[in-house]
Design an enzyme around this catalytic site. Structure first.
Site, PDB file in Angstrom:
ATOM      1  CE  LYS A  54      -3.892  -2.292   2.144  1.00 25.14           C
ATOM      2  NZ  LYS A  54      -4.490  -2.806   3.369  1.00 25.14           N
ATOM      3  CD  GLN A  98      -3.683  -4.511   6.602  1.00 19.73           C
ATOM      4  OE1 GLN A  98      -3.503  -3.559   5.841  1.00 19.73           O
ATOM      5  NE2 GLN A  98      -4.369  -5.576   6.249  1.00 19.73           N
ATOM      6  CG  ASP A 121     -10.061  -0.389   4.807  1.00 17.01           C
ATOM      7  OD1 ASP A 121      -9.752  -0.703   3.638  1.00 17.01           O
ATOM      8  OD2 ASP A 121      -9.420  -0.754   5.798  1.00 17.01           O
TER       9      ASP A 121
END
Ligand code: NAD
Length: 291
Positions: A54, A98, A121
């Site tokens: 990422k 995460q 997200d």
């Protein structure tokens, strides 16, 4: 094999290129580079790889990447304090914590603490509600990537019979919402579903998001269906999807491989969400239809 192999890797690379062009246009218009903050707690090896990828993709798109690596014994309150500071930081357009998190931290509490307007997200209940009611928000990256691949393959999806196997909050449920929004007739199958082969066999579109290697058999697939395999299963033979690839590829019209299908779309769609956030927050209109 008769099916076309859907090249998600190439599609994602092209999408990242278009995003980089838009980032440059935002800068040219006097705007600030979009900023993505990624928080990793602990040493989970797969998560560390995702976070590294990422970071690289964020920089390559011309965005600012803020990485936070916290030890595995971090207390929940420390993480919540970091999230609060990122919520308040004007240089941060997107926040991603995460998953999975260590056992002393409740993931739902942390996800709820993220400002919904920085939740790139798309996991915050406010964004799930926006998606369900057709309001602008952030759509979870993996299912959005699947829809992009499907539309590229099939054009208009209206009226098609779609079966989503899996009902998780991060893949199955938002996938179903997105397909409803595309006017598909959607069935969501899960661990208690009866006659899964029969349900899969009537679908024009099959999206598998279960986490069981090669569970969906080739003979279940309707001839000519498009098969999207979200599954990532680490086995002794390497990464394997949820679909019996060889069996399904002999009857489907198109299918995503694992790896190289859905996987690369997730990061590209994360960058897309971060760009959308930056343009909203800076009040700069971008033509997102081109993305
Ligand atoms: P999850 O474990 O949260 O959900 C799995 C779902 O599968 C559940 O809803 C369950 O009801 C259903 N299920 C389990 N057994 C079943 C059965 N026998 N028949 C029918 N349904 C059954 O998983 P998830 O987070 O949604 O992820 C699913 C898969 O997708 C995993 O392999 C994961 O690694 C992968 N994944 C990939 C990406 C990506 O490509 N970037 C992103 C997220 C998840």
């Amino acid at each position: 094999m008769s099916a076309q192999i859907i090249d998600g890797k190439a599609f994602a690379a092209a999408l990242r290129g278009r995003i980089a062009t838009k980032v440059a246009a935002l800068r040219d218009a006097g705007g600030r580079a979009p900023g993505l903050a990624v928080v990793l707690v602990g040493e989970d090896p797969a998560s560390a790889v995702y976070v590294r990828n990422k970071h690289k993709a964020t920089i390559a798109a011309g965005m600012a990447s803020f990485e936070y690596r916290l030890p595995a014994d971090t207390e929940q309150d420390e993480l919540l304090t970091l999230v609060a500071s990122l919520n308040a930081d004007p240089a941060v357009d997107g926040i991603l914590v995460q998953l999975p998190l260590p056992p002393q931290i409740d993931a739902d509490t942390v996800l709820m603490a993220i400002d919904p307007d920085k939740d790139v997200d798309g996991f915050h209940p406010v964004n799930a509600g926006r998606l369900a009611t057709g309001l602008p928000g952030f759509v979870p990256c993996t299912p959005y990537g699947c829809v992009m691949l499907l539309k590229d393959q099939l054009g208009d999806l209206a009226g098609l019979d779609a079966v989503v196997i899996g009902r998780s909050n991060i893949v199955g449920k938002p996938m179903a919402q997105l397909l409803i929004a595309e006017s598909c007739t959607v069935t969501v199958a899960h661990s208690k579903t009866r006659d899964l082969p029969g349900i899969v066999h009537r679908a024009d579109i099959v999206v598998a998001a279960v986490g069981r290697p090669e569970m969906i058999k080739g003979e279940w697939i309707k001839p000519g269906a498009v098969v999207i395999d979200v599954g990532i299963n680490r086995t002794d033979d390497g990464l394997i999807g949820d679909v019996d690839f060889n069996g399904a590829a002999s009857v489907a019209s198109a299918i995503t491989p694992v790896p190289g299908g859905v996987g690369p779309m997730t990061i590209a769609c994360l960058l897309r969400n971060t760009l959308i956030s930056a343009s909203r927050r800076q009040g700069v209109a971008l033509d997102l239809a081109e993305l």
